[in-house]
Design an enzyme around this catalytic site. Structure first.
Site, PDB file in Angstrom:
ATOM      1  CB  VAL A  36      -4.812   4.623  10.222  1.00 29.06           C
ATOM      2  CG1 VAL A  36      -4.999   3.157  10.597  1.00 29.06           C
ATOM      3  CG2 VAL A  36      -3.525   4.808   9.438  1.00 29.06           C
ATOM      4  CE  LYS A  63      -0.424   4.901   6.497  1.00 27.98           C
ATOM      5  NZ  LYS A  63       0.954   4.530   6.903  1.00 27.98           N
ATOM      6  CG  ASP A 177       8.955   6.781  11.145  1.00 24.15           C
ATOM      7  OD1 ASP A 177       9.531   7.452  12.031  1.00 24.15           O
ATOM      8  OD2 ASP A 177       7.835   7.084  10.703  1.00 24.15           O
TER       9      ASP A 177
HETATM   10  P1  ADP Z   1       1.427   7.342   9.575  1.00 22.08           P
HETATM   11  O1  ADP Z   1       2.202   7.326   8.311  1.00 22.08           O
HETATM   12  O2  ADP Z   1       0.342   8.345   9.584  1.00 22.08           O
HETATM   13  O3  ADP Z   1       2.311   7.414  10.798  1.00 22.08           O
HETATM   14  P2  ADP Z   1       0.729   4.667  10.478  1.00 22.08           P
HETATM   15  O4  ADP Z   1       0.724   3.488   9.578  1.00 22.08           O
HETATM   16  O5  ADP Z   1       1.803   4.756  11.501  1.00 22.08           O
HETATM   17  O6  ADP Z   1       0.651   5.968   9.577  1.00 22.08           O
HETATM   18  O7  ADP Z   1      -0.671   4.712  11.218  1.00 22.08           O
HETATM   19  C1  ADP Z   1      -1.027   5.804  12.060  1.00 22.08           C
HETATM   20  C2  ADP Z   1      -1.607   5.261  13.360  1.00 22.08           C
HETATM   21  O8  ADP Z   1      -2.727   4.431  13.073  1.00 22.08           O
HETATM   22  C3  ADP Z   1      -0.655   4.376  14.146  1.00 22.08           C
HETATM   23  O9  ADP Z   1       0.218   5.101  14.984  1.00 22.08           O
HETATM   24  C4  ADP Z   1      -1.630   3.514  14.922  1.00 22.08           C
HETATM   25  O10 ADP Z   1      -2.138   4.221  16.027  1.00 22.08           O
HETATM   26  C5  ADP Z   1      -2.755   3.316  13.929  1.00 22.08           C
HETATM   27  N1  ADP Z   1      -2.555   2.075  13.141  1.00 22.08           N
HETATM   28  C6  ADP Z   1      -1.948   1.946  11.953  1.00 22.08           C
HETATM   29  N2  ADP Z   1      -1.927   0.667  11.522  1.00 22.08           N
HETATM   30  C7  ADP Z   1      -2.535  -0.049  12.472  1.00 22.08           C
HETATM   31  C8  ADP Z   1      -2.866  -1.448  12.641  1.00 22.08           C
HETATM   32  N3  ADP Z   1      -2.531  -2.376  11.722  1.00 22.08           N
HETATM   33  N4  ADP Z   1      -3.511  -1.821  13.755  1.00 22.08           N
HETATM   34  C9  ADP Z   1      -3.857  -0.912  14.689  1.00 22.08           C
HETATM   35  N5  ADP Z   1      -3.591   0.395  14.603  1.00 22.08           N
HETATM   36  C10 ADP Z   1      -2.941   0.848  13.517  1.00 22.08           C
HETATM   37 MG    MG Z   2       3.360   6.053  11.891  1.00 24.97          MG
END
Ligand code: ADP
Ligand code: MG
Length: 362
Positions: A36, A63, A177
């Site tokens: 991300v 992402k 989750d």
């Molecule tokens: P994963 O499947 O790797 O856990 P996430 O969607 O949780 O993927 O994203 C990983 C990290 O990226 C999150 O814990 C956060 O820190 C950051 N992140 C993801 N989406 C966002 C968003 N829309 N805005 C800000 N930070 C984000």
């Molecule tokens: Mg996550």
């Protein structure tokens, strides 16, 4: 059927993006299923497309996900139409065929950039929950620092998270989750929002995809391993649309899986000592030994509680223990005994009148 047609049409008329529209910037996170990044828009055309997606100009979050990203896009589209304020503002998702190498394709998911603090980041700070107070209110309360003020801040965060969760559950989505790392603070709306629908299940249309490699985060997972009972036909291995009776939802109460996880976040906010990974894991071990009975856990640890732990109990005991009452109705072994998000929002813990609220509820 109508829902799919509408969803398709709605998406068809929104401008599409491709990877060249974005200039990737700072990495925000990296997990097993993708990376991300914060990103800016590559050119004025891309900026126009963002505007046409109903968002003012600004940075975005990108992402890059593995093949599981397909389900995540589906979930984000659904949330965007049904309960947009529950989750980070989703703009668009698309498939990219990867340049040569392993893995045929990857999915790109685009959100509006709303801020980069997760609840996890904020909870790691020694200032918590006061660092959240300034974010939510833009100012500080005219109250001395202490457990009453901290309780009010935690109450606000809990109300926002329950509101977001109620939105998802009312839509028929179970997140599966819920944890501080999957909650971001949206600076514009001054609210916490849920992210990471990669493990979510949509039970109303039967989209319920659990990749084999995916393990529920054991630190926040409720004791039941599967959100549906073992009597339920096993989850399809690819996303498919089937009709799944809402009766199953009623029978299995899969939403209560998220409630348990949120209960653990509640606990961590009140008890600073439980905010570290190792202490949370130790807590889980203790709770399991107490047969997931929080009252038994309290009886176990309270007599020899250090000052930090004592303080957590004191916060929970405010207003005749109404916070503790809510916590114990979220963290319970049996899913059907856990309170729903909607019922929790009506819990007297959130009622300023405190005890007055209790009599109203009965
Ligand atoms: P994963 O499947 O790797 O856990 P996430 O969607 O949780 O993927 O994203 C990983 C990290 O990226 C999150 O814990 C956060 O820190 C950051 N992140 C993801 N989406 C966002 C968003 N829309 N805005 C800000 N930070 C984000
Ligand atoms: Mg996550």
């Amino acid at each position: 059927f109508d829902m799919f047609v509408l969803a398709f049409a709605e998406r068809l008329f929104r401008p599409t993006f491709r990877k060249d529209d974005f200039v990737l910037g700072k990495k925000l996170g990296e997990g097993a299923f993708g990376v991300v990044c914060k990103a800016s828009l590559a050119n004025p055309e891309a900026a126009e497309k963002v505007k046409a997606n109903g968002v003012m100009q600004g940075d975005v979050v990108v992402k890059k996900a593995t093949e599981y990203g397909a389900v995540e896009i589906w979930m984000n589209e659904r949330v965007r139409r049904a309960c947009a304020s529950s989750c980070a503002d989703f703009l668009y998702g698309f498939r990219e065929s990867k340049a040569k190498g392993k893995g045929a394709e990857e999915y790109w998911l685009i959100w509006r950039f709303e801020g980069e603090d997760t609840l996890y980041d904020l909870m790691q700070s020694k200032e918590f929950p006061y660092n959240v107070e300034t974010k939510i209110l833009g100012d500080v309360q005219d109250l001395p620092k202490g457990i009453s003020r901290e309780n009010k801040i935690i109450q606000t965060v809990m109300r926002q998270l329950l509101f977001a969760l109620d939105g998802l559950h009312s839509t028929g989505i179970v997140h599966r989750d819920i944890k501080p790392q999957n909650v971001i603070f949206s600076e514009g709306s001054r609210t916490f929002k849920i992210i990471d629908l990669g493990a979510a299940a949509d039970l109303r249309v039967g989209i319920n995809y659990i990749p084999k490699e995916f393990l529920l985060d054991p630190r926040y997972a409720a004791p039941e391993q599967y959100i549906m009972s073992t009597q339920t036909p096993s989850a399809p291995s690819v996303p498919v649309a089937t009709t799944l009776s809402p009766v199953l939802w009623q029978l299995n109460l899969p939403d209560r899986f998220d409630i348990y996880s949120l209960g653990l976040i509640f606990l961590q906010m009140a008890f600073p000592s439980l905010r570290t990974d190792s202490n949370l894991i130790q807590f889980n071990r203790q709770l399991k030994r107490c047969d997931y009975d929080l009252v038994a856990w309290r009886n176990l640890v309270e007599p020899r509680a250090n000052a930090e732990l004592r303080r957590g109990f004191d916060i929970m005991d405010l207003d005749d223990g109404i916070g503790w009452e809510l916590l114990t109705s979220m963290v319970r072994y049996k899913a059907r005994q856990r309170i729903s998000a909607k019922a929790a929002l009506a819990h007297p813990y959130f009622n300023r009148e405190g005890l007055l609220g209790l009599s109203v509820m009965q």
